[in-house]
Design a protein around this motif. Structure first.
Motif, PDB file in Angstrom:
ATOM      1  N   ASP A  70      48.952   6.253  56.207  1.00 52.49           N
ATOM      2  CA  ASP A  70      47.949   6.357  55.207  1.00 52.49           C
ATOM      3  C   ASP A  70      47.707   7.992  54.894  1.00 52.49           C
ATOM      4  OD1 ASP A  70      47.387   3.907  54.771  1.00 52.49           O
ATOM      5  OD2 ASP A  70      45.846   3.594  56.486  1.00 52.49           O
ATOM      6  N   PRO A  71      47.394   8.432  53.737  1.00 50.91           N
ATOM      7  CA  PRO A  71      47.188   9.974  53.629  1.00 50.91           C
ATOM      8  C   PRO A  71      46.181  10.539  54.476  1.00 50.91           C
ATOM      9  CG  PRO A  71      46.841   8.669  51.526  1.00 50.91           C
ATOM     10  CD  PRO A  71      47.092   7.547  52.809  1.00 50.91           C
ATOM     11  N   HIS A  72      45.088   9.913  54.989  1.00 57.12           N
ATOM     12  CA  HIS A  72      44.221  10.516  55.887  1.00 57.12           C
ATOM     13  C   HIS A  72      44.636  10.836  57.535  1.00 57.12           C
ATOM     14  CE1 HIS A  72      43.626   6.368  57.113  1.00 57.12           C
ATOM     15  NE2 HIS A  72      43.154   7.061  58.206  1.00 57.12           N
ATOM     16  N   VAL A  73      45.805  10.193  57.593  1.00 57.36           N
ATOM     17  CA  VAL A  73      46.426  10.428  59.117  1.00 57.36           C
ATOM     18  C   VAL A  73      47.161  11.611  59.193  1.00 57.36           C
ATOM     19  CG1 VAL A  73      47.820   9.405  60.965  1.00 57.36           C
ATOM     20  CG2 VAL A  73      46.608   7.933  59.304  1.00 57.36           C
ATOM     21  N   PRO A  74      46.632  12.693  59.976  1.00 62.64           N
ATOM     22  CA  PRO A  74      47.292  13.912  60.265  1.00 62.64           C
ATOM     23  C   PRO A  74      48.795  13.665  60.959  1.00 62.64           C
ATOM     24  CG  PRO A  74      45.016  13.830  61.275  1.00 62.64           C
ATOM     25  CD  PRO A  74      45.258  12.316  60.774  1.00 62.64           C
ATOM     26  N   LEU A  75      49.537  14.613  60.154  1.00 58.59           N
ATOM     27  CA  LEU A  75      51.027  14.603  60.808  1.00 58.59           C
ATOM     28  C   LEU A  75      51.177  15.939  61.245  1.00 58.59           C
ATOM     29  CD1 LEU A  75      53.758  13.510  61.072  1.00 58.59           C
ATOM     30  CD2 LEU A  75      54.043  13.846  58.418  1.00 58.59           C
ATOM     31  N   ILE A  76      51.796  16.375  62.364  1.00 59.50           N
ATOM     32  CA  ILE A  76      52.173  17.588  62.884  1.00 59.50           C
ATOM     33  C   ILE A  76      53.226  17.704  63.591  1.00 59.50           C
ATOM     34  CG2 ILE A  76      49.546  18.094  63.089  1.00 59.50           C
ATOM     35  CD1 ILE A  76      49.505  18.077  66.005  1.00 59.50           C
ATOM     36  N   GLU A  77      53.650  19.148  63.763  1.00 57.27           N
ATOM     37  CA  GLU A  77      54.788  19.177  64.590  1.00 57.27           C
ATOM     38  C   GLU A  77      54.438  19.479  65.920  1.00 57.27           C
ATOM     39  OE1 GLU A  77      58.111  19.184  63.512  1.00 57.27           O
ATOM     40  OE2 GLU A  77      57.407  18.562  61.715  1.00 57.27           O
ATOM     41  N   CYS A  78      55.356  19.301  67.183  1.00 59.76           N
ATOM     42  CA  CYS A  78      54.889  19.536  68.435  1.00 59.76           C
ATOM     43  C   CYS A  78      56.090  19.646  69.308  1.00 59.76           C
ATOM     44  CB  CYS A  78      53.924  18.628  69.009  1.00 59.76           C
ATOM     45  SG  CYS A  78      54.868  16.788  69.643  1.00 59.76           S
ATOM     46  N   ASP A  79      55.911  20.384  70.446  1.00 58.78           N
ATOM     47  CA  ASP A  79      57.034  20.515  71.557  1.00 58.78           C
ATOM     48  C   ASP A  79      56.298  19.892  72.811  1.00 58.78           C
ATOM     49  OD1 ASP A  79      58.465  21.139  73.567  1.00 58.78           O
ATOM     50  OD2 ASP A  79      58.954  23.042  72.846  1.00 58.78           O
ATOM     51  N   ALA A  80      56.524  18.755  73.172  1.00 59.14           N
ATOM     52  CA  ALA A  80      55.763  18.021  74.348  1.00 59.14           C
ATOM     53  C   ALA A  80      55.958  18.963  75.607  1.00 59.14           C
ATOM     54  CB  ALA A  80      56.293  16.557  74.633  1.00 59.14           C
ATOM     55  N   ARG A  81      56.986  19.812  75.690  1.00 61.27           N
ATOM     56  CA  ARG A  81      57.156  20.442  77.022  1.00 61.27           C
ATOM     57  C   ARG A  81      56.255  21.808  77.016  1.00 61.27           C
ATOM     58  NH1 ARG A  81      63.209  22.007  75.562  1.00 61.27           N
ATOM     59  NH2 ARG A  81      61.902  22.402  73.553  1.00 61.27           N
ATOM     60  N   SER A  82      55.660  22.127  75.765  1.00 59.34           N
ATOM     61  CA  SER A  82      54.768  23.211  75.847  1.00 59.34           C
ATOM     62  C   SER A  82      53.286  22.635  76.078  1.00 59.34           C
ATOM     63  CB  SER A  82      54.935  23.973  74.467  1.00 59.34           C
ATOM     64  OG  SER A  82      53.798  24.628  74.251  1.00 59.34           O
ATOM     65  N   ARG A  83      52.769  23.440  77.115  1.00 55.61           N
ATOM     66  CA  ARG A  83      51.101  23.031  77.190  1.00 55.61           C
ATOM     67  C   ARG A  83      50.441  23.415  75.918  1.00 55.61           C
ATOM     68  NH1 ARG A  83      47.149  22.160  80.875  1.00 55.61           N
ATOM     69  NH2 ARG A  83      45.357  23.566  80.446  1.00 55.61           N
ATOM     70  N   GLN A  84      50.622  24.654  75.514  1.00 52.22           N
ATOM     71  CA  GLN A  84      49.669  24.863  74.240  1.00 52.22           C
ATOM     72  C   GLN A  84      50.086  23.951  73.080  1.00 52.22           C
ATOM     73  OE1 GLN A  84      47.450  27.494  74.056  1.00 52.22           O
ATOM     74  NE2 GLN A  84      47.126  26.399  72.430  1.00 52.22           N
ATOM     75  N   SER A  85      51.298  23.684  72.910  1.00 52.69           N
ATOM     76  CA  SER A  85      51.609  22.893  71.827  1.00 52.69           C
ATOM     77  C   SER A  85      51.019  21.445  72.099  1.00 52.69           C
ATOM     78  CB  SER A  85      53.322  22.680  71.450  1.00 52.69           C
ATOM     79  OG  SER A  85      53.237  21.715  70.641  1.00 52.69           O
ATOM     80  N   GLY A  86      51.064  20.843  73.256  1.00 55.94           N
ATOM     81  CA  GLY A  86      50.444  19.749  73.365  1.00 55.94           C
ATOM     82  C   GLY A  86      48.744  19.838  73.308  1.00 55.94           C
ATOM     83  N   LYS A  87      48.366  20.776  73.844  1.00 55.35           N
ATOM     84  CA  LYS A  87      46.909  21.026  73.461  1.00 55.35           C
ATOM     85  C   LYS A  87      46.475  21.131  72.177  1.00 55.35           C
ATOM     86  CE  LYS A  87      42.852  23.645  75.378  1.00 55.35           C
ATOM     87  NZ  LYS A  87      42.551  24.700  76.366  1.00 55.35           N
ATOM     88  N   ASP A  88      47.309  21.779  71.401  1.00 57.01           N
ATOM     89  CA  ASP A  88      47.049  21.733  69.979  1.00 57.01           C
ATOM     90  C   ASP A  88      47.097  20.434  69.150  1.00 57.01           C
ATOM     91  OD1 ASP A  88      46.898  24.421  70.100  1.00 57.01           O
ATOM     92  OD2 ASP A  88      49.006  24.819  69.242  1.00 57.01           O
ATOM     93  N   VAL A  89      47.975  19.480  69.666  1.00 62.74           N
ATOM     94  CA  VAL A  89      48.140  18.119  69.195  1.00 62.74           C
ATOM     95  C   VAL A  89      46.908  17.402  69.529  1.00 62.74           C
ATOM     96  CG1 VAL A  89      49.059  15.767  69.752  1.00 62.74           C
ATOM     97  CG2 VAL A  89      50.470  18.099  69.613  1.00 62.74           C
ATOM     98  N   LEU A  90      46.263  17.554  70.756  1.00 62.25           N
ATOM     99  CA  LEU A  90      44.871  16.948  71.335  1.00 62.25           C
ATOM    100  C   LEU A  90      43.756  17.698  70.450  1.00 62.25           C
ATOM    101  CD1 LEU A  90      45.699  16.864  75.018  1.00 62.25           C
ATOM    102  CD2 LEU A  90      46.023  14.934  73.446  1.00 62.25           C
ATOM    103  N   ILE A  91      43.757  18.812  70.127  1.00 60.12           N
ATOM    104  CA  ILE A  91      42.708  19.376  69.486  1.00 60.12           C
ATOM    105  C   ILE A  91      42.707  18.690  68.008  1.00 60.12           C
ATOM    106  CG2 ILE A  91      42.028  21.253  68.315  1.00 60.12           C
ATOM    107  CD1 ILE A  91      42.557  23.000  71.031  1.00 60.12           C
ATOM    108  N   THR A  92      43.898  18.640  67.442  1.00 63.66           N
ATOM    109  CA  THR A  92      44.050  17.911  66.019  1.00 63.66           C
ATOM    110  C   THR A  92      43.516  16.674  66.262  1.00 63.66           C
ATOM    111  OG1 THR A  92      46.051  19.357  65.516  1.00 63.66           O
ATOM    112  CG2 THR A  92      45.628  17.334  64.302  1.00 63.66           C
TER     113      THR A  92
END
Length: 214
Positions: free
Chosen positions: A171-193
């Motif tokens: 659905d258009p309202h579902v956020p779609l982002i890139e990530c690197d599961a190995r990176s703490r900062q990237s994972g945290k950015d996913v959770l903040i999103t």
């Protein structure tokens, strides 16, 4: 959700300092991380958790040959058989409890129980095995659990966001982002999103209910 609904290790004799909830924490939220086999769920929980993560990984054996599809993860030697568990403080007030689901199809029956009480979810996807994500998205929609989708980069096909949305029927309202599961900062950015998505969703819910009632 009141943080008192979760066990606070302050009450346990001799807790490790990193295991104790911040005294400023006022809210705790259960989040599930779902996706297909080998997509990076255990890695993400481990990389972002501020406590020693609980994992239920077992060594993969010959018994899984012909049962578990490990395409793209041929070097993987262990697999989650129940769940992964971790915790991260997004802010001084908000704590997320992370539950990673098993990815192998024969363990999918465990997902419904893990979804209970979850306020939101992250669907990790691998573009080499997009079909592995369809069941997770279907189950979350069935449960009415809000979710975001994060593409974990394994160096596979690189569809545009529009192509990926179409392939996953998002659905258009579902956020779609890139990530690197190995990176703490990237994972945290996913959770903040995810938290921002939940905040936006629940903030607009009352007005939507009022409009539907008119």
């Amino acid at each position: 959700m009141d943080s008192r609904s979760f066990k606070n290790t302050d009450t346990i004799t001799g807790p490790r300092s990193e295991d104790v909830l911040p005294h400023t924490a006022t809210a705790a939220v259960k989040v599930v991380i779902v996706g297909g086999f080998g997509v990076g769920k255990t890695t993400m929980v481990g990389s972002v958790s501020e406590i020693r993560p609980l994992t239920t990984e077992e060594t993969m054996t010959q018994a899984g040959i012909g049962v578990d599809d490990n395409y793209g993860s041929e070097s993987k030697t262990a697999t989650t058989v129940a769940m992964d568990f971790g915790r991260i403080s997004i802010s001084e007030e908000l704590v997320l409890y992370l539950f990673g689901t098993p990815g192998q199809e024969r363990f999918w029956f465990l997902w419904n129980g893990l979804f209970e009480g979850a306020l939101g979810a992250v669907v990790l996807v691998d573009t080499r095995r997009l079909e592995d994500s369809w069941y997770a998205i279907d189950r979350l929609e069935h449960h009415g659990t809000p979710f975001i989708v994060a593409r974990n980069d394994f160096g596979g096909p690189a569809p545009t966001p529009g192509e990926l949305r179409e392939a996953l029927d998002l659905d258009p309202h579902v956020p779609l982002i890139e990530c690197d599961a190995r990176s703490r900062q990237s994972g945290k950015d996913v959770l903040i999103t995810l938290v921002e998505h939940l905040t936006s969703r629940y903030a607009t819910a009352p007005s939507q209910r009022q409009e539907s009632a008119q």
